[in-house]
Design an enzyme around this catalytic site. Structure first.
Site, PDB file in Angstrom:
ATOM      1  N   ASP A  15       0.848  -1.205   0.000  1.00  0.00           N
ATOM      2  CA  ASP A  15       0.000   0.000   0.000  1.00  0.00           C
ATOM      3  C   ASP A  15       0.880   1.249   0.000  1.00  0.00           C
ATOM      4  O   ASP A  15       0.816   2.071   0.924  1.00  0.00           O
ATOM      5  CB  ASP A  15      -0.944  -0.005   1.218  1.00  0.00           C
ATOM      6  CG  ASP A  15      -0.178  -0.045   2.549  1.00  0.00           C
ATOM      7  OD1 ASP A  15      -0.778   0.333   3.584  1.00  0.00           O
ATOM      8  OD2 ASP A  15       1.003  -0.419   2.568  1.00  0.00           O
ATOM      9  N   ASP A  20       6.922   1.136   1.915  1.00  0.00           N
ATOM     10  CA  ASP A  20       6.691   0.113   0.868  1.00  0.00           C
ATOM     11  C   ASP A  20       7.607   0.392  -0.323  1.00  0.00           C
ATOM     12  O   ASP A  20       8.253  -0.501  -0.861  1.00  0.00           O
ATOM     13  CB  ASP A  20       5.252   0.181   0.351  1.00  0.00           C
ATOM     14  CG  ASP A  20       4.181   0.028   1.417  1.00  0.00           C
ATOM     15  OD1 ASP A  20       3.983   0.969   2.195  1.00  0.00           O
ATOM     16  OD2 ASP A  20       3.556  -1.026   1.477  1.00  0.00           O
ATOM     17  N   ASN A  48      -2.574   2.457   3.658  1.00  0.00           N
ATOM     18  CA  ASN A  48      -2.099   3.800   4.052  1.00  0.00           C
ATOM     19  C   ASN A  48      -3.050   4.880   3.555  1.00  0.00           C
ATOM     20  O   ASN A  48      -3.345   5.840   4.248  1.00  0.00           O
ATOM     21  CB  ASN A  48      -0.704   4.049   3.458  1.00  0.00           C
ATOM     22  CG  ASN A  48       0.370   3.338   4.248  1.00  0.00           C
ATOM     23  OD1 ASN A  48       0.312   3.291   5.477  1.00  0.00           O
ATOM     24  ND2 ASN A  48       1.318   2.737   3.548  1.00  0.00           N
ATOM     25  N   THR A 132       3.406  -6.004   2.347  1.00  0.00           N
ATOM     26  CA  THR A 132       3.787  -4.833   3.161  1.00  0.00           C
ATOM     27  C   THR A 132       2.598  -3.907   3.428  1.00  0.00           C
ATOM     28  O   THR A 132       2.765  -2.717   3.716  1.00  0.00           O
ATOM     29  CB  THR A 132       4.905  -4.023   2.469  1.00  0.00           C
ATOM     30  OG1 THR A 132       4.444  -3.612   1.165  1.00  0.00           O
ATOM     31  CG2 THR A 132       6.178  -4.842   2.334  1.00  0.00           C
ATOM     32  N   PHE A 173      -0.717  -1.486  12.434  1.00  0.00           N
ATOM     33  CA  PHE A 173      -1.651  -0.977  11.425  1.00  0.00           C
ATOM     34  C   PHE A 173      -2.037  -2.033  10.384  1.00  0.00           C
ATOM     35  O   PHE A 173      -3.230  -2.227  10.123  1.00  0.00           O
ATOM     36  CB  PHE A 173      -1.020   0.247  10.733  1.00  0.00           C
ATOM     37  CG  PHE A 173      -1.875   0.856   9.676  1.00  0.00           C
ATOM     38  CD1 PHE A 173      -1.647   0.581   8.339  1.00  0.00           C
ATOM     39  CD2 PHE A 173      -2.930   1.691  10.005  1.00  0.00           C
ATOM     40  CE1 PHE A 173      -2.440   1.147   7.341  1.00  0.00           C
ATOM     41  CE2 PHE A 173      -3.736   2.264   9.019  1.00  0.00           C
ATOM     42  CZ  PHE A 173      -3.486   1.991   7.693  1.00  0.00           C
ATOM     43  N   ASN A 174      -1.077  -2.694   9.739  1.00  0.00           N
ATOM     44  CA  ASN A 174      -1.405  -3.620   8.639  1.00  0.00           C
ATOM     45  C   ASN A 174      -2.340  -4.738   9.085  1.00  0.00           C
ATOM     46  O   ASN A 174      -3.247  -5.127   8.358  1.00  0.00           O
ATOM     47  CB  ASN A 174      -0.132  -4.243   8.051  1.00  0.00           C
ATOM     48  CG  ASN A 174       0.666  -3.266   7.219  1.00  0.00           C
ATOM     49  OD1 ASN A 174       0.140  -2.243   6.790  1.00  0.00           O
ATOM     50  ND2 ASN A 174       1.934  -3.555   6.994  1.00  0.00           N
ATOM     51  N   HIS A 246       9.816  -0.045   8.386  1.00  0.00           N
ATOM     52  CA  HIS A 246       8.994  -1.235   8.610  1.00  0.00           C
ATOM     53  C   HIS A 246       9.053  -2.199   7.412  1.00  0.00           C
ATOM     54  O   HIS A 246       9.533  -3.319   7.521  1.00  0.00           O
ATOM     55  CB  HIS A 246       7.530  -0.826   8.838  1.00  0.00           C
ATOM     56  CG  HIS A 246       7.307   0.111   9.987  1.00  0.00           C
ATOM     57  ND1 HIS A 246       7.511  -0.234  11.303  1.00  0.00           N
ATOM     58  CD2 HIS A 246       6.875   1.393  10.007  1.00  0.00           C
ATOM     59  CE1 HIS A 246       7.207   0.788  12.084  1.00  0.00           C
ATOM     60  NE2 HIS A 246       6.829   1.788  11.329  1.00  0.00           N
ATOM     61  N   ASP A 247       8.562  -1.754   6.277  1.00  0.00           N
ATOM     62  CA  ASP A 247       8.393  -2.653   5.130  1.00  0.00           C
ATOM     63  C   ASP A 247       9.708  -3.179   4.557  1.00  0.00           C
ATOM     64  O   ASP A 247       9.781  -4.353   4.161  1.00  0.00           O
ATOM     65  CB  ASP A 247       7.583  -1.948   4.029  1.00  0.00           C
ATOM     66  CG  ASP A 247       6.169  -1.657   4.484  1.00  0.00           C
ATOM     67  OD1 ASP A 247       5.548  -0.724   3.943  1.00  0.00           O
ATOM     68  OD2 ASP A 247       5.675  -2.351   5.394  1.00  0.00           O
TER      69      ASP A 247
HETATM   70  O1  RIB Z   1       2.676  -0.302  10.734  1.00  0.00           O
HETATM   71  C1  RIB Z   1       3.544  -0.079   9.645  1.00  0.00           C
HETATM   72  C2  RIB Z   1       2.889  -0.446   8.358  1.00  0.00           C
HETATM   73  O2  RIB Z   1       1.765   0.392   8.131  1.00  0.00           O
HETATM   74  C3  RIB Z   1       3.801  -0.245   7.143  1.00  0.00           C
HETATM   75  O3  RIB Z   1       3.499  -1.215   6.176  1.00  0.00           O
HETATM   76  C4  RIB Z   1       3.416   1.119   6.635  1.00  0.00           C
HETATM   77  O4  RIB Z   1       3.615   1.261   5.218  1.00  0.00           O
HETATM   78  C5  RIB Z   1       1.956   1.139   6.944  1.00  0.00           C
HETATM   79  O5  RIB Z   1       1.290   0.484   5.877  1.00  0.00           O
HETATM   80 CA    CA Z   2       2.956  -0.556   3.917  1.00  0.00          CA
END
Ligand code: RIB
Ligand code: CA
Length: 317
Positions: A15, A20, A48, A132, A173-174, A246-247
């Protein structure tokens, strides 16, 4: 495992999203330099920001990075929940900051799940999915095409956290955007590499790293250092000393596993609960008679991580 030619067939599902985009840069730079990654498809999901925006961003990112794989749009919303977006982190466009090139290619006529299924079905060698964003596309693929599981090598996902969340105290979040999809993936039996917040919040690129990348002065480094500056703005207000990558951890774990530490755990996804929906609950004390379903990344060599991202950017020289 790489195929006979030493390549790792990949589907990038995300996203975009600043992090990403940097994860996808790592995969493409690996294809160009050490020949490990072989990007077969890019698929997008709402997360996102809305699907139309993440898909436009994916087209622009792949244009910038020269990723030649087909790109298909996927799920506009989670399996059952309403879409939750994060413009506060990535901006209204989902990739705020530097201007990006307009797309130089069209979207595939296939949906994300149709393209994922085609790539996996047609591949001589098992395919790795790099997830991701919310896992709606991957869950739908596994439900619609269970026969293809045998040709999926693994799913390397950024999501969850064994100790804490970042969108609620319990959920990352994901996973939180689509816990039902995450639950399907974690129950699927497909080998999982889980890059949760335990490691990704340690995978910080710091202002010195931004400057190092800025000084590379190639068409991609000129964009990446500005992405990092933008992404850091939100996190600096929260007290972070750098931008959490993160990704990129989900790709780095495939091409440089040696810089990480892993623990195998049986992980379940909470889909109910008033306070804990979206939590990834690992059986760390092995009190359940369940075999592990995920290789959980616990820590990393941050300097090596930053060096490999720097090398990835330099590959565009
Ligand atoms: O929590 C981090 C994730 O949430 C990452 O993938 C970032 O791109 C958002 O999508
Ligand atoms: Ca992401």
């Amino acid at each position: 495992m790489t195929d006979k030619k030493g390549k790792l067939p990949l589907i990038l599902d995300g996203d975009p999203g600043h992090d990403d985009a940097i994860a996808w840069l790592l995969a493409e730079a690996s294809r160009r330099t050490d020949g490990i990654c072989d990007i077969r498809a890019v698929t997008t999901v709402g997360g996102n920001v809305s699907l139309d925006k993440t898909t436009y961003n994916a087209l622009r990112v792949c244009t910038l990075l020269g990723i030649e794989a087909p790109i298909a749009a996927g799920a506009p919303h989670p399996l059952t929940a309403d879409l939750m977006v994060a413009p506060s982190v990535h901006g209204e466009s989902g990739l705020d900051g530097p201007a990006l090139p307009e797309p130089d290619r069209d979207l595939s006529d296939l949906t994300a799940v149709e393209l994922m299924a085609k790539v996996i079905r047609d591949s001589e060698d098992k395919v790795t999915i790099v997830s991701t964003g919310p896992m709606t596309n991957t869950a739908t693929l596994l439900l619609a095409h269970p026969e293809l599981k045998s040709n999926i090598e693994q799913i390397s996902l950024m999501g969850g956290g064994l100790g804490f969340g970042n969108w609620t105290p319990a959920a990352e979040f994901n996973i939180l955007v689509d816990p039902e999809a995450a639950d399907i993936v974690f129950r699927s039996g497909v080998p999982l590499i889980m890059a949760g917040l335990d490691v990704t919040e340690r995978a910080l690129l710091e202002p010195d790293d931004f400057e190092r990348i800025r000084d590379v002065k190639n068409p991609v480094s000129d964009i990446v250092w500005q992405w990092l500056e933008f992404f850091y703005k939100f996190h600096k207000k929260l007290g972070y000393e750098g931008a959490p990558m993160h990704d990129p951890c989900a790709v780095m774990a495939l091409i440089h596993p040696e810089i990480f530490t892993f623990e195998d755990y049986y992980v379940q996804v909470e889909t109910g609960g008033e306070y804990c929906r979206g939590a990834t609950v690992a059986d760390r004390r092995r009190v359940m008679d369940k075999a592990p379903n995920a290789k959980c990344i616990m820590n990393l060599n941050r300097d090596a991580f930053a060096d490999y991202i720097f090398e990835g950017v330099r590959a565009y020289g």
